[in-house]
Design a protein around this motif. Sequence first.
Motif, PDB file in Angstrom:
ATOM      1  N   VAL A  16       0.818  -1.222   0.000  1.00 51.86           N
ATOM      2  CA  VAL A  16       0.000   0.000   0.000  1.00 51.86           C
ATOM      3  C   VAL A  16       0.856   1.279   0.000  1.00 51.86           C
ATOM      4  O   VAL A  16       0.411   2.328   0.426  1.00 51.86           O
ATOM      5  CB  VAL A  16      -0.995   0.038   1.181  1.00 51.86           C
ATOM      6  N   CYS A  73       4.309  -1.315  -6.022  1.00 47.80           N
ATOM      7  CA  CYS A  73       2.933  -1.601  -5.581  1.00 47.80           C
ATOM      8  C   CYS A  73       1.985  -0.472  -5.937  1.00 47.80           C
ATOM      9  O   CYS A  73       0.776  -0.641  -5.873  1.00 47.80           O
ATOM     10  CB  CYS A  73       2.895  -1.891  -4.076  1.00 47.80           C
ATOM     11  N   ASN A  76      -5.515   6.352  -2.912  1.00 44.38           N
ATOM     12  CA  ASN A  76      -5.770   5.137  -3.685  1.00 44.38           C
ATOM     13  C   ASN A  76      -6.623   5.432  -4.917  1.00 44.38           C
ATOM     14  O   ASN A  76      -7.317   6.436  -4.961  1.00 44.38           O
ATOM     15  CB  ASN A  76      -6.489   4.114  -2.799  1.00 44.38           C
ATOM     16  N   GLN A 113      -9.881   0.028   3.512  1.00 48.05           N
ATOM     17  CA  GLN A 113      -9.698  -1.407   3.750  1.00 48.05           C
ATOM     18  C   GLN A 113     -10.965  -2.210   3.469  1.00 48.05           C
ATOM     19  O   GLN A 113     -10.903  -3.423   3.248  1.00 48.05           O
ATOM     20  CB  GLN A 113      -9.214  -1.662   5.181  1.00 48.05           C
ATOM     21  N   LYS A 168     -11.132  -4.548   0.489  1.00 45.71           N
ATOM     22  CA  LYS A 168     -10.404  -5.819   0.501  1.00 45.71           C
ATOM     23  C   LYS A 168     -11.109  -6.861   1.350  1.00 45.71           C
ATOM     24  O   LYS A 168     -10.620  -7.979   1.491  1.00 45.71           O
ATOM     25  CB  LYS A 168      -8.994  -5.585   1.047  1.00 45.71           C
ATOM     26  N   THR A 201      -4.518  -7.426   0.115  1.00 49.97           N
ATOM     27  CA  THR A 201      -4.510  -6.554  -1.056  1.00 49.97           C
ATOM     28  C   THR A 201      -4.188  -7.368  -2.302  1.00 49.97           C
ATOM     29  O   THR A 201      -4.866  -7.241  -3.329  1.00 49.97           O
ATOM     30  CB  THR A 201      -3.448  -5.444  -0.870  1.00 49.97           C
ATOM     31  N   LEU A 230      -7.878  -7.817  -4.011  1.00 50.05           N
ATOM     32  CA  LEU A 230      -7.978  -6.651  -4.885  1.00 50.05           C
ATOM     33  C   LEU A 230      -7.339  -6.953  -6.247  1.00 50.05           C
ATOM     34  O   LEU A 230      -7.897  -6.651  -7.278  1.00 50.05           O
ATOM     35  CB  LEU A 230      -7.243  -5.482  -4.213  1.00 50.05           C
TER      36      LEU A 230
END
Lengths: 127, 361
Positions: free
Chosen positions: A68, A87, B39, B45, B48, B144, B148
């Motif tokens: 992340v 990432c 993002n 979160q 996910k 993730t 995802l």
Amino acid sequence: MAGEDLRIEDHPVLGAAAPARKVNIWLDGKPIPAREGEPLAAALYALGVRRLGLSPRRREPRGAFCMVGKCSECLVFVEGRGSVRACRTPVEEGMRVWRYEGGRPLFPGNARDIDPRGGLRGGEGLG
Amino acid sequence: MSLRRESTELAVVGAGPAGLCAATTAARYGASVVVLDENPYTGGQLRKQIHRFFGSGHHYAGMRGYEIAEALEGEAREEGVVIRLGSVVQGFFPTGELMVEEEEGEVYLLEPEAVILCTGAVERSFPFPGWTLPGVMGAGAAQTLMNLHRVLPGRRVVVAGSGNVGLIVAYQLLQAGAEVLAVLEVSDRVGGYRVHELKLRREGVPIYLRHRLSAALGDGRLEAVVALDLEGGVYRRWRVDCLCLATGMSPLTELAAMRGCRMVRLPELGGLLPWHDRGLATSVPGVYVAGDASGVEEASVAMDEGRLAGLGAARFLGLLDEDGYSSAAHEVKKRLTILRASPGAEEKRRAKEGMWRGEGA
């Protein structure tokens, strides 16, 4: 390269994977398959490429750790962009990616040829 | 060089459950709201999470995490909230401006009258021999990858930590097609909810209590995990290609600290966090905090904290009078009290109450 296939094409809850355009990118000068728009780190991991570089000082193998954008363990060099977190970098067709080894990307030739903005001096393709 | 400037009544940093609920609530009282998230998707979160959540209707019980994310985003957009994805908030200056970097590298200053920080939390890790080997990763990182990006983190996996994150990720690994060889827990009891534990046990996944992770081994990549059985005094070893660390989370607090919010350290809530009152107001007028950034709790708590902070911001902006605030806030506070009355939340509730009383400041 480990040559694994870790993609989850079908999932009991999420169903079939959304269709994505298959493209080729370059890793350390070799062509590899990827899917457009997915994070570079995911594309590499899907092929079993867990080592994304060797650490600057101790030259230890490192790979994606947080996924992340917080830990920077997945730093790679992308031509035209410079050092990026794999990432958080979406795959684009033809992208040229070099892994780091002890603080330098794995270019053939001299690492001093790196343009700080991410290009390569001389403009020669490194395929 | 002068940067482009923009203004808004309310800026919300983070489009997870807290941020979306905060934005929607303030917008309902007429605030112009901009939500920023680094993002490329909303929901934080929740995106996910593929299990069904429990709670009440206010917390979208029975829906899966990614469905809740969709619902919350839809509500925010319906209220006219502007959501900017791929926007990294790089700075929150003492003058009150936010410095925002967009995906293509363009930077601008956002001048809001009020700010709600909903930046979430980061996974905590700790060093042990081999922890940097490729294949060792945060449990959230595994989530993730598989939920995802649809990439399996490993075929044979050990999960360290039996809190809810560890238990849920272990089960999701099974769903994604991995073999989970062990869940390791250093204490003498499972940390997460019984319902998550039982799902794993039904699938035959062993949970090793009183086992301390001692090393990750491998030549160039992870090949084995070793743990010490603290009762028997023997080492156990598993051949794996992935180790997931579910060893806690810490609030992401850089922006609050940069703005000059008074910080407190509350280990029960994940460590350093901005001091805040019952209404989520920090020590800086017009700056609020909600969700995991105000102390790591559940997604349902994050939603209601977001709503409460949204009400506070609406009052601060003059869009809601004292009576209106009190009655609306009372309802949300009642729900938060109920959520925090659950057995696992006892320590966190006491830490929050201590902060409200002014202890540990």
